[in-house]
Structure formats: structure tokens, C-alpha cells
Scaffold this active site. Structure first.
Site, PDB file in Angstrom:
ATOM      1  N   CYS A 279      61.188 -64.810  -6.404  1.00 50.74           N
ATOM      2  CA  CYS A 279      60.757 -65.020  -5.022  1.00 50.74           C
ATOM      3  C   CYS A 279      59.540 -64.190  -4.628  1.00 50.74           C
ATOM      4  O   CYS A 279      58.982 -63.471  -5.434  1.00 50.74           O
ATOM      5  CB  CYS A 279      61.937 -64.837  -4.077  1.00 50.74           C
ATOM      6  SG  CYS A 279      63.097 -66.224  -4.229  1.00 50.74           S
ATOM      7  N   ASP A 280      59.199 -64.273  -3.350  1.00 51.59           N
ATOM      8  CA  ASP A 280      57.832 -64.078  -2.891  1.00 51.59           C
ATOM      9  C   ASP A 280      57.134 -62.799  -3.339  1.00 51.59           C
ATOM     10  O   ASP A 280      56.061 -62.841  -3.900  1.00 51.59           O
ATOM     11  CB  ASP A 280      57.804 -64.167  -1.367  1.00 51.59           C
ATOM     12  CG  ASP A 280      58.110 -65.579  -0.886  1.00 51.59           C
ATOM     13  OD1 ASP A 280      58.627 -66.381  -1.674  1.00 51.59           O
ATOM     14  OD2 ASP A 280      57.848 -65.873   0.280  1.00 51.59           O
ATOM     15  N   LYS A 281      57.673 -61.636  -3.033  1.00 50.89           N
ATOM     16  CA  LYS A 281      56.957 -60.393  -3.340  1.00 50.89           C
ATOM     17  C   LYS A 281      57.405 -59.781  -4.658  1.00 50.89           C
ATOM     18  O   LYS A 281      56.785 -58.840  -5.143  1.00 50.89           O
ATOM     19  CB  LYS A 281      57.145 -59.362  -2.210  1.00 50.89           C
ATOM     20  CG  LYS A 281      56.780 -59.885  -0.824  1.00 50.89           C
ATOM     21  CD  LYS A 281      55.379 -60.479  -0.801  1.00 50.89           C
ATOM     22  CE  LYS A 281      55.104 -61.179   0.514  1.00 50.89           C
ATOM     23  NZ  LYS A 281      55.929 -62.389   0.728  1.00 50.89           N
TER      24      LYS A 281
ATOM     25  N   CYS B  32      62.620 -71.865  -2.973  1.00 47.91           N
ATOM     26  CA  CYS B  32      62.543 -73.006  -2.059  1.00 47.91           C
ATOM     27  C   CYS B  32      61.637 -74.094  -2.614  1.00 47.91           C
ATOM     28  O   CYS B  32      60.635 -73.816  -3.268  1.00 47.91           O
ATOM     29  CB  CYS B  32      62.079 -72.538  -0.687  1.00 47.91           C
ATOM     30  SG  CYS B  32      63.170 -71.287   0.034  1.00 47.91           S
TER      31      CYS B  32
ATOM     32  N   ASP C   1      62.340 -63.702   1.808  1.00 49.81           N
ATOM     33  CA  ASP C   1      61.438 -63.791   2.958  1.00 49.81           C
ATOM     34  C   ASP C   1      61.971 -64.722   4.036  1.00 49.81           C
ATOM     35  O   ASP C   1      61.723 -64.515   5.226  1.00 49.81           O
ATOM     36  CB  ASP C   1      60.061 -64.274   2.500  1.00 49.81           C
ATOM     37  CG  ASP C   1      59.191 -63.126   2.004  1.00 49.81           C
ATOM     38  OD1 ASP C   1      59.750 -62.081   1.642  1.00 49.81           O
ATOM     39  OD2 ASP C   1      57.957 -63.278   1.983  1.00 49.81           O
TER      40      ASP C   1
ATOM     41  N   SER D 272      53.574 -67.883   5.634  1.00 47.46           N
ATOM     42  CA  SER D 272      54.373 -68.391   4.529  1.00 47.46           C
ATOM     43  C   SER D 272      53.612 -69.513   3.858  1.00 47.46           C
ATOM     44  O   SER D 272      52.759 -70.160   4.471  1.00 47.46           O
ATOM     45  CB  SER D 272      55.704 -68.924   5.070  1.00 47.46           C
ATOM     46  OG  SER D 272      56.293 -69.818   4.161  1.00 47.46           O
TER      47      SER D 272
ATOM     48  N   GLU E 169      54.752 -62.511   8.110  1.00 48.40           N
ATOM     49  CA  GLU E 169      54.423 -63.921   8.030  1.00 48.40           C
ATOM     50  C   GLU E 169      54.729 -64.589   9.364  1.00 48.40           C
ATOM     51  O   GLU E 169      55.774 -64.351   9.964  1.00 48.40           O
ATOM     52  CB  GLU E 169      55.224 -64.607   6.918  1.00 48.40           C
ATOM     53  CG  GLU E 169      54.807 -64.173   5.538  1.00 48.40           C
ATOM     54  CD  GLU E 169      55.570 -64.897   4.439  1.00 48.40           C
ATOM     55  OE1 GLU E 169      56.514 -65.655   4.776  1.00 48.40           O
ATOM     56  OE2 GLU E 169      55.232 -64.703   3.268  1.00 48.40           O
TER      57      GLU E 169
END
Length: 551
Positions: free
Chosen positions: A119-121, A192, A78, A467, A441
Site C-alpha cells: 500500500c501507499d507509503k 484498492c 490511507d 489520493s 490527501e
């Protein structure tokens, strides 16, 4: 076992022949066939170390008496996709990931699956797949990266890159420091360092019981993470033999516990979308947007990590991780089963250390309410979401005049050129699930506002999302979205907007008669895309208030 569909009987001679082509032995075909859905990618920093974790999972599966098969799953970073057209693809990739895993597992009749993610998704996409397949499943989240270092100061990705751009434009730092920060903020593999979406979801996966205790915060560089990967490989074979399918873990209790831990952590607002989508996949109609707000009034905010505070995921790990937070919450959590074989109560009782400088006790919270608040009102009849843990107390009630933009790019140009003045409410619309499409985002605009010193003077409202790194009076997920004629589409420059977080209100201070006139004059825009995944997402995505999924 499910795999007997493709391994047993005379009619499966061709199938066995193809398996033998992979190098598997006849004995191996008699064992549980375990898929390892790996999101390894050279493109995603949070995933670059997954090849090693695959090896440890494979060893565990073999040691447990199973036969492992690694297969790939797409992954998007992302951070790299942020601030341009690429971010439109991030949220739709959640459904793509779920569909890909479902297809591979069902086509090959695998008995169980280890979901290697970070990670995100990717993590929420894998959760949707686990819920849909309802076979034995276990998660290995690949862990957060270490903090960066610059002149003796610890660095975090969002604060020291995205927000640094705003400080550079304002003249607070020079080019040399900006370049040093971009080289040092991310020192290696892992998600992150702050409590952004990836790390929040890893913590919630552990809370829901879908990964082994300690997995959510174990650092990417640690031997502990490799041991967890190995033990997860062993455990998935036991889950197959014991018949523990995913839905026996992913219960209403588990999701409510995840929401509670999310609120205690002050996690990313993206988790609201993902947990709602998961509840919808599981058919749990009792879990809704209002559930978050109801629980937020009961659960105190106990942990203050980046971006709201100055602590990092490594601090939470060394403070005792998620087991320590579960123990701190005590009876505020419901007892539930986990893939480890232990219940939540048993995990709580096993904790013998909690660093109270990181995880505060119930009688000394950062805030008496949870980190996320859900707002309703004339601007968001179906609801909107704000990370109240990252909003300064002085601006939790904000009243200002709207400055409207129909895309992120338009807003960024105005913010970075100094056109946004104190007292403004920046409205970014037509960035919702269908209107974007993809619900981008807004980290670049919010970070620029902070970096330019306007964090307490300017609010931002959008039908897009944020985010986990966003901070300040920023309200997202406004529903209904502008594309379908929601009230956010009717806002005009100069209209007054009230954001009242303590009272859970977000109001467009325009008369009902005037809004009705504007609504009659509203003409929906044409879809931005006519083919491909974004066109499909624009047609099928649900409202943000329901999780913004295509399921």
C-alpha cells in the site's frame, strides 16, 4: 558475505549463540542471511494476506540456499486514515519505514532483503531503504484486490464509497444503497482496485526492475502471486551471490523509465513525490519536477483505469500487465537491467499478447500527452501537479474565483453543506509537508465535489496532495507551501485563479504590487505539534517540489 560480521570468528561466539536461540542450525549460519521485511497487518486490507506470501518467500529462500528471517515493518491504510488527523501520519510513515528497515538490516548484517509491500507509503518507504542500504534487494508487491459487485455492476473503492457519500448527500442514492456499496466495494484482500497510489507504485517498482516481471499487476488472490513470491525468494539468494546491489538497478535510466510508464498509465500524482524522494536518496540531481513535465510531452497516455476510466487493475493484468505496456512503449523506454536478470529489451521481446482494448497502441492513445502535468506560475513558482488524465477536456482551462480554507475540515464543511457554487476555485492551504504537517490527501473534498455533481464546475487547489483516486480539475503539491509564506498563503476570497493545463500555467490574477503588500503583512502560523513524529516532520520535511522527505 556481509553476515560474516556476526557469524564468523571466535569473537562472534555470543552472536552465534543468540542465532542458535532462534532455532537456526550451524549450516544455516553459513548460508546467505536474507531478511524478509514484511508489512503484514490485520489493519490494512492490502496486507492481510501477506502471511501466506511470507511462507512462499521463505520456501524460495531456502530452495535457493539462503536462510530467511522475517521481520515486521509498520503499515498505514490511507483509506482508513483519510479525512481526519490520522492522514497527517501517512506521509511521515514513509521515512519511518525506510529508517526501520535500514536499522534492522544494518544491525544484523543481513546479506540481502526481500521487501514485501503493497500500500501507499510502504512501497516508497521500502524503495528509500533499498537505495540507502545498497545491498541485494527484491520487491514483492502483494497485488490488487478484485472488483466489488452490486446488482451486476463492478465496484471500485473510491468511486463507490467516497464519491457515493456525495451522491447520498445530494439525494441521488438512499441509505440502503449506500450501506450496500460500503459492504460490497472491497470484497477481500489486496490494494484498492483502481490506478491509485498503491497500484501505481507497484507498476513502477516492476518498471524500475526491482520486482520480477508480472509482479506489479498479479492479483492478490492469484496463485501467480504466490509463485512470484517463491521465485523472488530464490532470486534474492542469486542476487547476493552475483553481487547485484540495489543501486545497480535503481539507476537514472530506471527512474526515467518509471516516469514514462507512470505517464502512459495516467497514475497517481503521489508518485511524483515518491520518485523525487527516491532520486534525492540516490543523489540523482538530474531527476526533478521538470523531468515529469518534459517526459509528459513525449509519452502518450495509453491506459485508462479507475478513477479516470471504468477499467480496473484486473483488466490491466489480463491485458498482459506491465510487460505488455513496456512492449507497447518500445524504444520510448531506455534499456536497463532488472532483478530478474533480464533487461527491459529482453522483457519487451518476450511479450506475445497485448489486449489493445486496455492498452492502446502508440498511434491511438487516449491523449497524446502523459497522464500527469506539472504547472508553474505566480501561484506555484516551484511547481504544482495535476492528474490531467482524470480531468475532462472541457475544464482543462479553468478560471474562477477563490474560496479559501485553512484546513481540510473547513473545506469539507462548506462543500457538504452546499456552500460552494459553480465557478469556484476551492483553495485548501496550510496542508503542505510542514504546515499540515504531513501533507494530507484531499480525497474527501474532491470526492464530495464529484459526488455532488460539481466535477466540471468547481476546481480545487491545495498545497496538500491527492489520493490516486482523485479526478477533476484538482491541482496539488503547490510549492512553496502556505506555511513558509508561498503565494497560496496570500490568496483571498474572490481573487481570480487561472488553471491552464495545456499551457502548464497556474496563475493568481492579482497584481505584483498587491501580492508584495500581502506578503509583507503575512505572519506565519505556529506549528500545530510540539513533539512526536509530526513535530519532527514539520521541522525537517523538504518542499513538495523535492519529494517532501526528511532525508
Amino acid at each position: 558475505m556481509r553476515s560474516t560480521r556476526v557469524t564468523e570468528g571466535v569473537d562472534r561466539c555470543p552472536h552465534r549463540s543468540l542465532f542458535f536461540a532462534t532455532g537456526i542450525t550451524r549450516e544455516g549460519l553459513r548460508r546467505p542471511l536474507i531478511g524478509i521485511a514484511s508489512a503484514f497487518s490485520d489493519l490494512v486490507p492490502g496486507h492481510i494476506h501477506m502471511r501466506e506470501l511470507e511462507r512462499f518467500i521463505e520456501r524460495g529462500v531456502e530452495a535457493g540456499g539462503g536462510t530467511p528471517f522475517v521481520f515486521g515493518v509498520p503499515a498505514i491504510c490511507d483509506g482508513i486514515a483519510m479525512g481526519h488527523e490520522g492522514m497527517r501520519f501517512s506521509l511521515p510513515s514513509r521515512d519511518i519505514i525506510a529508517d526501520a528497515i535500514e536499522s534492522v538490516v544494518e544491525a544484523h548484517a543481513l546479506d540481502g532483503v526481500v521487501l514485501l509491500t503493497n500500500c501507499d507509503k510502504i512501497t516508497p518507504g521500502m524503495l528509500l531503504a533499498a537505495a540507502r542500504l545498497d545491498i541485494p534487494a527484491i520487491f514483492v508487491t502483494a497485488g490488487p484486490m478484485l472488483s466489488g459487485r452490486y446488482r451486476g455492476r463492478r465496484l471500485a473503492f473510491v468511486r463507490d464509497t467516497f464519491e457515493a457519500v456525495g451522491r447520498y448527500r445530494k439525494g441521488d442514492i438512499g441509505e440502503a444503497e449506500l450501506f450496500a456499496l460500503e459492504e460490497e466495494a472491497c470484497p477481500g484482500g489486496g490494494s484498492c482496485q483502481g490506478l491509485y497510489t498503491a497500484n501505481t507504485m507497484a507498476c513502477l517498482v516492476e518498471t524500475m526492475g526491482m520486482s520480477l516481471p508480472g509482479c506489479g499487476t498479479a492479483l492478490a488472490v492469484s496463485a501467480k502471486k504466490r509463485r512470484i513470491a517463491y521465485e523472488s525468494g530464490k532470486r534474492i539468494v542469486e542476487l547476493v551471490r552475483e553481487g547485484w546491489n540495489a543501486r545497480s538497478i535503481l539507476t537514472e535510466r530506471a527512474l526515467r523509465n518509471a516516469i514514462r510508464v507512470d505517464l502512459a498509465l495516467g497514475g497517481s500524482t503521489n508518485t511524483v513525490l515518491h520518485l523525487l524522494a527516491l532520486a534525492r536518496e540516490l543523489g540523482l540531481e538530474s531527476i526533478s519536477l521538470r523531468t515529469f513535465d518534459e517526459l509528459s510531452r513525449e509519452i502518450p497516455h495509453l491506459v485508462l483505469l479507475e478513477p479516470a476510466g471504468d477499467l480496473f487493475m484486473e483488466d490491466l493484468e489480463f491485458a498482459g500487465g506491465i510487460p505488455a505496456l513496456l512492449a507497447t512503449l518500445g524504444d520510448l523506454l531506455e534499456d536497463a537491467r532488472t532483478v530478474s536478470g533480464k533487461t527491459i529489451r529482453e522483457i519487451q521481446r518476450s511479450v506475445d499478447f497485448v489486449d489493445r482494448s486496455v492498452i492502446r497502441p502508440l498511434d491511438n492513445p487516449y491523449n497524446r500527452e502523459g497522464g500527469i502535468a506539472v504547472l508553474f506560475g505566480s501561484l506555484a513558482p516551484e511547481g504544482a501537479v495535476v492528474k490531467q488524465a482524470a480531468v475532462d477536456e472541457s475544464v482543462r482551462v479553468f478560471r474562477g474565483k477563490a474560496v479559501c480554507f485553512n484546513s481540510e475540515e473547513e473545506a469539507m464543511e462548506a462543500i457538504t453543506s452546499g456552500k460552494i457554487t459553480k465557478g469556484s476555485v476551492v483553495v485548501i492551504r496550510f496542508e503542505g509537508p510542514r504546515g499540515g504537517p504531513g501533507m494530507r490527501e484531499m480525497l474527501a473534498p474532491t470526492s464530495s465535489i464529484v459526488g455532488m455533481g460539481l466535477a466540471k464546475d468547481v476546481a480545487l487547489v491545495t498545497d496538500g496532495r491527492f489520493s490516486g483516486g482523485t479526478r477533476g480539475p484538482c491541482v496539488g503539491h503547490v510549492a512553496p507551501e502556505a506555511f513558509v509564506g508561498g503565494p497560496i498563503a496570500l490568496v483571498r476570497d474572490g481573487d481570480e485563479i487561472l488553471i491552464d493545463i495545456p499551457n502548464r500555467r497556474i496563475e493568481l490574477l492579482v497584481s505584483a504590487e498587491e501580492l508584495e503588500q500581502r506578503k509583507r503583512a503575512f505572519v506565519p502560523p505556529k506549528p500545530r505539534y510540539e513533539r512526536g513524529i509530526l513535530a519532527r516532520f514539520a521541522k525537517l520535511a523538504s518542499s513538495a517540489s523535492l519529494g517532501a522527505s526528511m532525508s
